[in-house]
Design a protein around this motif. Structure first.
Motif, PDB file in Angstrom:
ATOM      1  N   PHE A 278      -2.448   2.095  16.657  1.00 21.07           N
ATOM      2  CA  PHE A 278      -2.644   0.722  16.215  1.00 21.07           C
ATOM      3  C   PHE A 278      -4.033   0.252  16.636  1.00 21.07           C
ATOM      4  O   PHE A 278      -4.377   0.325  17.824  1.00 21.07           O
ATOM      5  CB  PHE A 278      -1.598  -0.218  16.834  1.00 21.07           C
ATOM      6  CG  PHE A 278      -1.677  -1.616  16.271  1.00 21.07           C
ATOM      7  CD1 PHE A 278      -0.884  -1.978  15.202  1.00 21.07           C
ATOM      8  CD2 PHE A 278      -2.560  -2.555  16.790  1.00 21.07           C
ATOM      9  CE1 PHE A 278      -0.969  -3.256  14.661  1.00 21.07           C
ATOM     10  CE2 PHE A 278      -2.659  -3.822  16.254  1.00 21.07           C
ATOM     11  CZ  PHE A 278      -1.865  -4.177  15.187  1.00 21.07           C
ATOM     12  N   PRO A 279      -4.875  -0.209  15.695  1.00 23.96           N
ATOM     13  CA  PRO A 279      -4.578  -0.512  14.289  1.00 23.96           C
ATOM     14  C   PRO A 279      -5.135   0.498  13.285  1.00 23.96           C
ATOM     15  O   PRO A 279      -4.955   0.307  12.082  1.00 23.96           O
ATOM     16  CB  PRO A 279      -5.305  -1.844  14.113  1.00 23.96           C
ATOM     17  CG  PRO A 279      -6.536  -1.680  14.946  1.00 23.96           C
ATOM     18  CD  PRO A 279      -6.139  -0.857  16.135  1.00 23.96           C
ATOM     19  N   LEU A 280      -5.818   1.559  13.724  1.00 23.13           N
ATOM     20  CA  LEU A 280      -6.519   2.436  12.790  1.00 23.13           C
ATOM     21  C   LEU A 280      -5.609   3.444  12.105  1.00 23.13           C
ATOM     22  O   LEU A 280      -6.002   4.046  11.105  1.00 23.13           O
ATOM     23  CB  LEU A 280      -7.657   3.167  13.525  1.00 23.13           C
ATOM     24  CG  LEU A 280      -8.721   2.269  14.168  1.00 23.13           C
ATOM     25  CD1 LEU A 280      -9.815   3.114  14.800  1.00 23.13           C
ATOM     26  CD2 LEU A 280      -9.313   1.301  13.145  1.00 23.13           C
ATOM     27  N   GLY A 281      -4.413   3.679  12.641  1.00 27.36           N
ATOM     28  CA  GLY A 281      -3.436   4.518  11.959  1.00 27.36           C
ATOM     29  C   GLY A 281      -3.599   6.005  12.136  1.00 27.36           C
ATOM     30  O   GLY A 281      -2.863   6.783  11.520  1.00 27.36           O
ATOM     31  N   VAL A 282      -4.539   6.466  12.968  1.00 27.78           N
ATOM     32  CA  VAL A 282      -4.738   7.908  13.129  1.00 27.78           C
ATOM     33  C   VAL A 282      -3.625   8.503  13.980  1.00 27.78           C
ATOM     34  O   VAL A 282      -2.968   7.809  14.768  1.00 27.78           O
ATOM     35  CB  VAL A 282      -6.109   8.217  13.765  1.00 27.78           C
ATOM     36  CG1 VAL A 282      -7.226   7.679  12.895  1.00 27.78           C
ATOM     37  CG2 VAL A 282      -6.199   7.649  15.172  1.00 27.78           C
ATOM     38  N   LEU A 429      -1.753  -1.336   7.206  1.00 26.51           N
ATOM     39  CA  LEU A 429      -2.954  -0.526   7.050  1.00 26.51           C
ATOM     40  C   LEU A 429      -4.145  -1.414   7.384  1.00 26.51           C
ATOM     41  O   LEU A 429      -4.002  -2.635   7.529  1.00 26.51           O
ATOM     42  CB  LEU A 429      -3.059   0.059   5.633  1.00 26.51           C
ATOM     43  CG  LEU A 429      -3.002  -0.906   4.439  1.00 26.51           C
ATOM     44  CD1 LEU A 429      -4.319  -1.614   4.207  1.00 26.51           C
ATOM     45  CD2 LEU A 429      -2.560  -0.165   3.194  1.00 26.51           C
ATOM     46  N   THR A 430      -5.311  -0.809   7.509  1.00 27.61           N
ATOM     47  CA  THR A 430      -6.513  -1.569   7.850  1.00 27.61           C
ATOM     48  C   THR A 430      -7.553  -1.378   6.748  1.00 27.61           C
ATOM     49  O   THR A 430      -7.795  -0.251   6.291  1.00 27.61           O
ATOM     50  CB  THR A 430      -7.086  -1.090   9.195  1.00 27.61           C
ATOM     51  OG1 THR A 430      -6.160  -1.420  10.239  1.00 27.61           O
ATOM     52  CG2 THR A 430      -8.412  -1.781   9.490  1.00 27.61           C
ATOM     53  N   ARG A 431      -8.117  -2.496   6.315  1.00 22.46           N
ATOM     54  CA  ARG A 431      -9.211  -2.461   5.324  1.00 22.46           C
ATOM     55  C   ARG A 431     -10.481  -2.910   6.028  1.00 22.46           C
ATOM     56  O   ARG A 431     -10.586  -4.049   6.486  1.00 22.46           O
ATOM     57  CB  ARG A 431      -8.890  -3.402   4.166  1.00 22.46           C
ATOM     58  CG  ARG A 431      -9.990  -3.553   3.101  1.00 22.46           C
ATOM     59  CD  ARG A 431     -10.360  -2.211   2.468  1.00 22.46           C
ATOM     60  NE  ARG A 431     -10.945  -2.372   1.143  1.00 22.46           N
ATOM     61  CZ  ARG A 431     -12.223  -2.634   0.886  1.00 22.46           C
ATOM     62  NH1 ARG A 431     -13.068  -2.802   1.907  1.00 22.46           N
ATOM     63  NH2 ARG A 431     -12.654  -2.728  -0.356  1.00 22.46           N
TER      64      ARG A 431
END
Length: 518
Positions: A278-282, A429-431
């Motif tokens: 969190f928050p980049l999702g990797v 997701l992150t934009r």
């Protein structure tokens, strides 16, 4: 002390039988003062004269006389069948004019009013308007409309009807044993967690799990690794405990362990989200996981694995837990039902290394003595009857559809530079928005349009924060997502018109949300 009864709340009335003032006048003054100070509100029901007389230990006559005077002056209203209530049209606004009454809230309070200095590190909720309401892009929000409510309600009714006497007590501080057994079985099978039921501690959500862990594992001043960027509420828990936060960068392999060692090898704890950062999702790579475990063992440190939404992966099978690779019981594994069921359930769990169990239980007792027994019993039955697994399978399909709708809409509707990160799993997701002036201003403006995304910069405590938006998709139907993205596009086009005074100076507030750390 006030007491709630069927016909109204009995206000605090002190009767002095030795006073020169008559009883009916003492009652009249007490009720009138309660109205003026706001302790009795317009429309609020007050107790019957018979009940109040019984509570005060007086005859009904002085109570009837006091009520009659209050009715005559317009402070109370009596209606047949509705009882007596505080009037919604008071005859005067004597709160500010009657010198005998103490005014609250308007004038400056006198005297020293000390509070703990550590609370100053926590930002005001006014600084985070995006956390206030339910709606499009809300982070951590779930598809509540798809929860099997009737099934859950049937179990609640059945368990409530057949509650045992033991259910009325505090229960085991570790939690309801059948629930712990079900959780342990699920974790062993679905998450490759090495545990037995006697290691599972039931808590009131992952935040309490973090709070207990902070109390058990660190002393004030101890260094703690946190992911940069990372989950703000976990870092706030440890900052509140007096820990010295050490921001360790996250790259495409997860937490950069080598960078953490260079910054502070002797950290007492590392807090990680390895399955879906969190928050980049990797996802943390296998080599990084082994390196992190080796560091913890050699350094005598602890790892907190926050596995907050690992059930939802859309491009691959769920990732095995970090805890399952740990041969030295250095990992404290935290999970929650907030994302897989619903947040207000307030049930989470901690898989605790055996030598720490007595410490966790001791702190848990001090915290709140245990979670509600009935809720645990209902959840245990919900799991044992197979409803939990079926619900997760349905939600994977539903959330994948909503995720795809959001990714497609962002691609077609947002003609601004940036990329989508972390769309392979989870409920957000992150934009990224490189070159944009302030993601904080964007989030503030979006909140005024009923869009509840988080600014990516708020996930950093260092100075090199990236601009972007953390977008949740769990609570928004797929058909509604394109319209929400178009509203977001309009916000981005008009972000320059945001007035900096709406929530204070935006630059200083962003700094405020990131100001604690090493």
């Amino acid at each position: 002390m006030s007491k709630r009864v069927a016909s109204g709340i009995v206000p605090v009335i002190r009767i002095d039988r030795n006073a020169a003032m008559t009883l009916h006048r003492q009652i009249y003054d007490a009720v009138r003062t309660a109205i003026s100070e706001g302790r009795l509100r317009p429309g609020q029901q007050i107790p019957s004269s018979r009940l109040l007389a019984t509570e005060l230990g007086v005859s009904r006559v002085p109570v009837l006389d006091a009520y009659a005077q209050l009715l005559a002056e317009g402070y109370l209203t009596a209606r047949i069948g509705s009882g007596t209530t505080v009037s919604s049209q008071l005859p005067d606004r004597f709160i500010s004019t009657d010198p005998t009454l103490k005014k609250r809230g308007g004038a400056a309070l006198e005297g020293t009013r000390n509070v703990a200095q550590r609370t100053a590190i926590l930002p005001s909720p006014l600084m985070m308007p995006w956390t206030r309401k339910w709606g499009a892009f809300g982070v951590g929000q779930v598809a509540a409309d798809s929860f099997p409510l009737q099934t859950w309600s049937n179990i609640v009714a059945r368990r409530s009807k057949n509650m045992s006497v033991r259910s009325f007590g505090y229960g085991d501080p570790m939690g309801y044993l059948p629930l712990r057994q079900s959780i342990a079985e699920y974790l062993r099978t679905a998450r490759s967690v090495a545990c037995d039921a006697d290691q599972v501690l039931i808590v009131s959500g992952s935040q309490q799990a973090l709070e207990i862990s902070a109390q058990v594992l660190v002393d004030p001043g101890d260094p703690v690794w946190i992911e940069e960027p990372g989950y703000r509420f976990s870092r706030e828990v440890f900052a509140l405990s007096g820990s010295r936060l050490v921001a360790v960068p996250v790259d495409d392999q997860g937490l950069n362990v080598s960078a953490g060692i260079k910054k502070c090898r002797s950290a007492r704890v590392a807090i990680v989200t390895p399955s879906h950062q969190f928050p980049l999702g990797v996802t943390m790579s296998a080599s990084r996981r082994l390196q992190l475990l080796q560091w913890a063992q050699e350094n005598g440190s602890w790892i907190i694995e926050d596995d907050y939404d690992s059930e939802y992966r859309y491009e691959s099978a769920p990732i095995s837990s970090l805890q399952g690779l740990d041969n030295h019981e250095r990992v404290i594994y935290i999970g929650t039902f907030s994302k897989v069921l619903f947040p207000s359930l307030r049930i989470g769990y901690v898989v605790v290394p055996r030598d720490l169990l007595r410490h966790y239980v001791a702190v848990r007792r001090v915290t709140d003595l245990g979670s509600a027994s009935l809720t645990q019993e209902v959840l245990a039955e919900f799991i044992s009857e197979g409803h939990f697994e079926r619900h997760i399978r349905r939600m994977r399909v539903l959330y994948k559809e909503r995720r795809s709708a959001l990714v497609e809409s962002l691609s077609s509707e947002l003609d601004v530079a940036g990329e989508v990160l972390g769309a392979e799993a989870g409920l957000h997701l992150t934009r990224t928005l490189p070159g944009m002036e302030s993601d904080y201003d964007i989030a503030v403006r979006a909140a005024s349009q009923n869009l509840w995304m988080w600014p990516l910069s708020s996930a950093y405590i260092g100075g090199a924060a990236r601009n972007g938006l953390i977008l949740g998709f769990g609570s928004t139907q797929a058909a509604d997502i394109p319209a929400a993205v178009r509203k977001l596009r309009d916000v981005l086009l008009n972000v320059g018109s945001v007035e900096s005074g709406v929530f204070g100076n935006s630059g200083s507030q962003v700094a405020e949300t990131r100001r604690f750390g090493s």
